[in-house]
Write an enzyme that holds these catalytic residues in place. Structure first.
Site, mmCIF file in Angstrom:
data_model
loop_
_atom_site.group_PDB
_atom_site.id
_atom_site.type_symbol
_atom_site.label_atom_id
_atom_site.label_comp_id
_atom_site.label_asym_id
_atom_site.label_seq_id
_atom_site.Cartn_x
_atom_site.Cartn_y
_atom_site.Cartn_z
ATOM 1 N N ARG A 1 -4.106 0.838 5.483
ATOM 2 C CA ARG A 1 -4.843 0.648 7.118
ATOM 3 C C ARG A 1 -3.472 1.070 8.478
ATOM 4 O O ARG A 1 -2.573 0.206 8.244
ATOM 5 C CB ARG A 1 -5.541 -0.536 7.395
ATOM 6 C CG ARG A 1 -6.017 -1.011 8.873
ATOM 7 C CD ARG A 1 -6.882 -2.685 8.767
ATOM 8 N NE ARG A 1 -8.030 -2.124 8.166
ATOM 9 C CZ ARG A 1 -8.817 -3.225 8.650
ATOM 10 N NH1 ARG A 1 -9.046 -4.084 8.700
ATOM 11 N NH2 ARG A 1 -10.144 -3.009 7.291
ATOM 12 N N ARG B 1 -10.993 -9.659 4.863
ATOM 13 C CA ARG B 1 -11.240 -9.316 4.010
ATOM 14 C C ARG B 1 -10.573 -8.243 3.237
ATOM 15 O O ARG B 1 -11.005 -8.105 1.519
ATOM 16 C CB ARG B 1 -12.677 -9.190 4.240
ATOM 17 C CG ARG B 1 -13.309 -10.065 4.167
ATOM 18 C CD ARG B 1 -14.950 -10.024 5.270
ATOM 19 N NE ARG B 1 -13.904 -10.353 6.887
ATOM 20 C CZ ARG B 1 -13.647 -11.366 7.085
ATOM 21 N NH1 ARG B 1 -14.042 -12.286 6.619
ATOM 22 N NH2 ARG B 1 -13.148 -10.844 7.896
ATOM 23 N N THR B 2 -10.326 -7.272 3.783
ATOM 24 C CA THR B 2 -9.796 -5.678 2.697
ATOM 25 C C THR B 2 -8.315 -6.054 2.312
ATOM 26 O O THR B 2 -8.631 -5.485 1.397
ATOM 27 C CB THR B 2 -9.515 -4.225 4.119
ATOM 28 O OG1 THR B 2 -11.140 -4.799 4.535
ATOM 29 C CG2 THR B 2 -9.343 -3.321 3.179
HETATM 30 N N1 ASP Z 1 -13.046 -5.464 9.407
HETATM 31 C C1 ASP Z 1 -13.901 -4.562 9.471
HETATM 32 C C2 ASP Z 1 -13.195 -3.342 9.842
HETATM 33 O O1 ASP Z 1 -11.807 -3.714 9.580
HETATM 34 C C3 ASP Z 1 -15.002 -4.932 11.014
HETATM 35 C C4 ASP Z 1 -14.648 -5.450 12.298
HETATM 36 O O2 ASP Z 1 -13.045 -5.463 11.566
HETATM 37 O O3 ASP Z 1 -15.290 -5.424 12.718
HETATM 38 O O4 ASP Z 1 -13.705 -2.279 10.632
#
Ligand code: ASP
Length: 327
Positions: free
Chosen positions: A126, A76-77
């Site tokens: 990230r 998603r991100t």
């Molecule tokens: N997508 C979110 C994160 O990158 C939550 C997860 O991975 O559980 O932190």
């Protein structure tokens, strides 16, 4: 370390409070935000939503380039940042798999960042280490947006979470927000709890003992004199929660597989449990979901996690436009 010079826009040292504006600034932590500039971003996100619904895209960021660098998995991100930039008319350098970049050859984070900023106007990063975005920001002349730094923070997620709460329930003040699951390793709840300190909310942290909210976050909430409690029992909050924010147990952060196995199914939100919840409340989740929310709940109007996910794109469109001085 930390050249920081950037046409007088970016400053050296810790990411600044954004009250002086977003143009040219890094987005590293939710601590940078005030209630006023949150509302400013939310208002732009509303406009972005309207534009997307009406015409799909604009050319606001035409000619601008975003580098998306992900040292950890993301669905998603990364895709919402790519979609956000594309819908604003800009282009993207997607490095979703650093294994195929020069990182594999031993290139350091600062060198990778310096490379990408010579091609791009803004970098979304990230990284598995806490503080990596701050380090990158100290080397970079261009804005760095933290898309998750290990178990540290995930500020853009917290912004879209808050935006979702406000859009779904019409307010943030006065709500009871219960965060459930892996509060120790879940960076999204670290950011959200900190951000909610700016609002008059009651927070309950629901987790097994080994996954309790880190003390620094808990102390920050207390320092803001917010009403906060901890429990391991989701039944303690289900009837009073306005927001049930459920998280995945972060398997990748556990050194001990047996410990992961002992807590991985600690909470499952079922239809039966939802029968005890308020009629007007929402269930949220940053996703991905593993087993902590039953699929049977997806059709419950209170299940807001897919709407929450869509909001991510509008918030990221707003942030990109703001940081590039086009909002
Ligand atoms: N997508 C979110 C994160 O990158 C939550 C997860 O991975 O559980 O932190």
């Amino acid at each position: 370390m930390g050249n920081g010079a950037r046409n007088g826009i970016k400053t050296v040292g810790l990411a600044p409070n954004l009250s002086s504006g977003f143009y040219g600034q890094d987005i590293i932590s939710v601590r940078q935000f005030t209630r006023e500039n949150l509302q400013y971003i939310f208002a732009i996100a509303d406009e972005m939503r309207a534009v997307v619904k009406r015409v799909g895209s604009t050319d606001l960021l035409k000619g601008h380039v975003l580098a998306c660098v992900f040292y950890e998995p993301s669905t998603r991100t990364s895709s919402s940042f790519i979609a956000a930039m594309s819908r604003l008319g800009g282009s993207v350098i997607p490095i979703n798999e650093v294994r195929y970049s020069s990182v594999t050859k031993g290139e350091s984070l600062p060198d990778t960042i310096r490379t990408l900023e010579s091609y791009a106007d803004v970098i979304v990063l990230r990284h598995p280490e806490v503080g990596a975005s701050q380090v990158a920001a100290e080397y970079a002349r261009k804005p760095i947006i933290n898309a998750g730094d290990g178990v540290g923070e995930h500020p853009t997620q917290a912004l879209l979470d808050l935006y979702t709460i406000q859009s779904e329930l019409g307010t943030v003040d006065g709500l009871h927000v219960a965060m459930v699951g892996d509060l120790r390793y879940g960076r999204t709840v670290h950011s959200l709890a900190r951000l909610l300190c700016q609002y008059d909310v009651q927070m309950t942290f629901v987790s097994p003992e080994v996954l309790r909210m880190p003390l620094d976050v808990l102390n920050e909430v207390k320092a803001h004199k917010r009403d906060v409690e901890e429990t391991y029992d989701v039944h303690d909050v289900i009837a009073s929660a306005d927001v049930l924010y459920v998280t995945r147990v972060q398997r990748e952060r556990f050194a001990d597989q047996a410990q992961y196995d002992s807590v991985k199914d600690f909470y499952v939100i079922t239809s039966e449990l939802m029968g005890q919840a308020k009629e007007r409340m929402i269930v949220m989740h940053p996703l991905p979901r593993v087993s902590e929310i039953s699929y049977a709940i997806d059709n419950d109007p209170r299940a807001a996690y897919f709407r929450q996910m869509e909001n991510g794109m509008y918030i990221r469109m707003a942030l990109l436009a703001a940081v590039l001085g086009k909002a």
